[in-house]
Motif scaffolding. Structure first.
Motif, PDB file in Angstrom:
ATOM      1  N   UNK A   1       3.964   5.676  -5.734  1.00 36.65           N
ATOM      2  CA  UNK A   1       3.822   5.717  -7.153  1.00 36.65           C
ATOM      3  C   UNK A   1       2.592   6.567  -7.764  1.00 36.65           C
ATOM      4  N   UNK A   2       1.644   6.603  -7.320  1.00 31.97           N
ATOM      5  CA  UNK A   2       0.488   7.487  -7.408  1.00 31.97           C
ATOM      6  C   UNK A   2       0.596   9.167  -6.771  1.00 31.97           C
ATOM      7  N   UNK A   3       1.513   9.333  -6.006  1.00 30.89           N
ATOM      8  CA  UNK A   3       1.716  10.374  -5.473  1.00 30.89           C
ATOM      9  C   UNK A   3       0.450  10.882  -4.712  1.00 30.89           C
TER      10      UNK A   3
ATOM     11  N   UNK B   1       8.205   6.814   6.230  1.00 33.49           N
ATOM     12  CA  UNK B   1       6.856   7.300   7.153  1.00 33.49           C
ATOM     13  C   UNK B   1       5.710   6.545   6.396  1.00 33.49           C
ATOM     14  N   UNK B   2       5.754   6.634   4.960  1.00 35.03           N
ATOM     15  CA  UNK B   2       4.624   5.919   4.220  1.00 35.03           C
ATOM     16  C   UNK B   2       4.392   4.467   4.671  1.00 35.03           C
ATOM     17  N   UNK B   3       5.703   3.842   4.697  1.00 32.33           N
ATOM     18  CA  UNK B   3       5.694   2.237   4.999  1.00 32.33           C
ATOM     19  C   UNK B   3       5.116   2.237   6.492  1.00 32.33           C
TER      20      UNK B   3
ATOM     21  N   UNK C   1       0.740  -1.120   0.068  1.00 30.54           N
ATOM     22  CA  UNK C   1      -0.126   0.058   0.025  1.00 30.54           C
ATOM     23  C   UNK C   1       0.913   1.223   0.023  1.00 30.54           C
ATOM     24  N   UNK C   2       1.929   1.362   0.698  1.00 33.16           N
ATOM     25  CA  UNK C   2       2.853   2.283   0.891  1.00 33.16           C
ATOM     26  C   UNK C   2       3.517   2.629  -0.435  1.00 33.16           C
ATOM     27  N   UNK C   3       3.858   1.457  -1.180  1.00 26.45           N
ATOM     28  CA  UNK C   3       4.377   1.862  -2.426  1.00 26.45           C
ATOM     29  C   UNK C   3       3.466   2.252  -3.433  1.00 26.45           C
ATOM     30  N   UNK C   4       2.369   1.820  -3.335  1.00 28.61           N
ATOM     31  CA  UNK C   4       1.119   2.496  -4.169  1.00 28.61           C
ATOM     32  C   UNK C   4       0.936   4.005  -3.996  1.00 28.61           C
TER      33      UNK C   4
ATOM     34  N   UNK D   1      -2.802  11.490  -1.727  1.00 29.67           N
ATOM     35  CA  UNK D   1      -2.691  12.380  -0.647  1.00 29.67           C
ATOM     36  C   UNK D   1      -1.731  12.113   0.474  1.00 29.67           C
ATOM     37  N   UNK D   2      -1.613  10.637   1.024  1.00 33.00           N
ATOM     38  CA  UNK D   2      -0.761  10.437   2.045  1.00 33.00           C
ATOM     39  C   UNK D   2       0.860  10.773   1.818  1.00 33.00           C
ATOM     40  N   UNK D   3       1.233  10.392   0.467  1.00 34.80           N
ATOM     41  CA  UNK D   3       2.467  10.754  -0.139  1.00 34.80           C
ATOM     42  C   UNK D   3       2.724  12.336  -0.376  1.00 34.80           C
ATOM     43  N   UNK D   4       1.777  12.808  -0.855  1.00 35.10           N
ATOM     44  CA  UNK D   4       2.090  14.414  -1.019  1.00 35.10           C
ATOM     45  C   UNK D   4       2.129  15.213   0.407  1.00 35.10           C
TER      46      UNK D   4
END
Length: 305
Positions: free
Chosen positions: A37-39, A69-71, A31-34, A41-44
């Motif tokens: 990859x999609x940037x 952090x995302x992981x 899920x974190x990798x996704x 909301x969580x990633x941004x």
């Protein structure tokens, strides 16, 4: 309808919670990798927050923190589903180290009332279960916009021994309820880094940039004389293992001056968050609201939106 939908959500969460830990972790990592990859909301949001909080860090260092952090966030999401739907005694067995518990016991024995400030660090849901195991507690929460979501949260955060009272953050009614509780020697749990509504807080520094910060905790402490403690459950080791920490809050968090109190509050939360950036909730829009008249833009708005 909301009750049925929340029951369905609970059944789904329970099914996921039965998966072995290694499987849950692999799902979380995927899920974190996704998100990256999609940037998503969580990633941004995490990337913007790291740029604000750690401007001195090298880009490569922030990128590594962003990945971690995302992981951690994705794993925690699944980890929490497990904690919500498994027997609390099984969850609490994962707490293998504790520090400062004597402070909590002494505060309970004083009958002055206790405010537990629980930052968004580590797993605060496991902390809630530990607190409820030790004593009846009232937990302040901001209800989701969805009635289904609120019904689900009220179900999963309930304690089988009815030792958890969930208090909606609905303005004066919640304040009155908490004041009565603390004056009677009770225990209240508050997430001190949850952004309040505009008008219900002060803009004070957090990681070097002003953030709208709740004044409620300081007001409750000043008016009741309750003991304020910080507490968190921190992940340790490679497996599902946690260390629980309790420490005294600085006296200034109960200062009658709301700017002094909120400044001390943010400094304490920041110190905890800096222990391990990956374990803090950097996917939260902590600096979304800007001071009135500052003309500062919302840092989370993307170009072209």
């Amino acid at each position: 309808m909301a009750r049925f939908a929340s029951a369905l959500l609970y059944a789904t969460a329970a099914a996921l919670g039965r998966l072995p830990w290694p499987v849950l972790n692999r799902i979380g990592d995927g899920l974190a990798a996704l998100w990256r990859r999609l940037d998503a909301r969580e990633s941004h949001v995490a990337r913007v927050n790291l740029e604000i909080a750690y401007p001195e860090a090298l880009p490569a260092e922030r990128e590594e923190w962003h990945r971690e952090i995302l992981r951690t966030t994705a794993r925690q999401f699944l980890e929490t589903l497990r904690f919500w739907t498994r027997p609390h005694r099984d969850n609490l067995a994962l707490i293998t180290r504790t520090t400062g518990v004597e402070l909590f016991d002494a505060a309970l024995a004083s009958d002055r009332g206790v405010i537990v400030a629980a930052p968004h660090y580590g797993n605060w849901e496991l902390l809630n279960q530990w607190l409820a195991w030790r004593t009846p507690i009232s937990v302040l929460y901001r209800p989701p916009e969805s009635k289904v979501g609120e019904a689900f949260l009220r179900r999963v955060r309930a304690d089988s021994a009815d030792r958890v009272t969930q208090v909606r953050a609905d303005g004066p009614a919640a304040v009155r309820q908490l004041l009565k509780l603390l004056k009677g020697g009770g225990v209240a749990g508050i997430l001190p880094d949850q952004q309040p509504k505009v008008g219900d807080g002060e803009f004070v520094p957090f990681f070097g940039m002003d953030a709208l910060t709740m004044t409620l905790m300081g007001r409750l402490a000043a008016r009741t004389g309750a003991t304020v403690l910080f507490a968190w459950c921190e992940r340790i080791g490679a497996g599902p293992e946690f260390a629980l920490h309790v420490e005294a809050a600085p006296a200034a968090v109960a200062d009658p001056d709301p700017v002094v109190a909120t400044t001390a509050l943010n400094a304490a939360v920041e110190r905890i968050a800096r222990r391990d950036p990956a374990q803090y909730q950097w996917t939260y829009k902590r600096w979304r609201w800007r001071p009135v008249g500052s003309n500062e833009p919302n840092p989370y708005e993307r170009e072209g939106t």
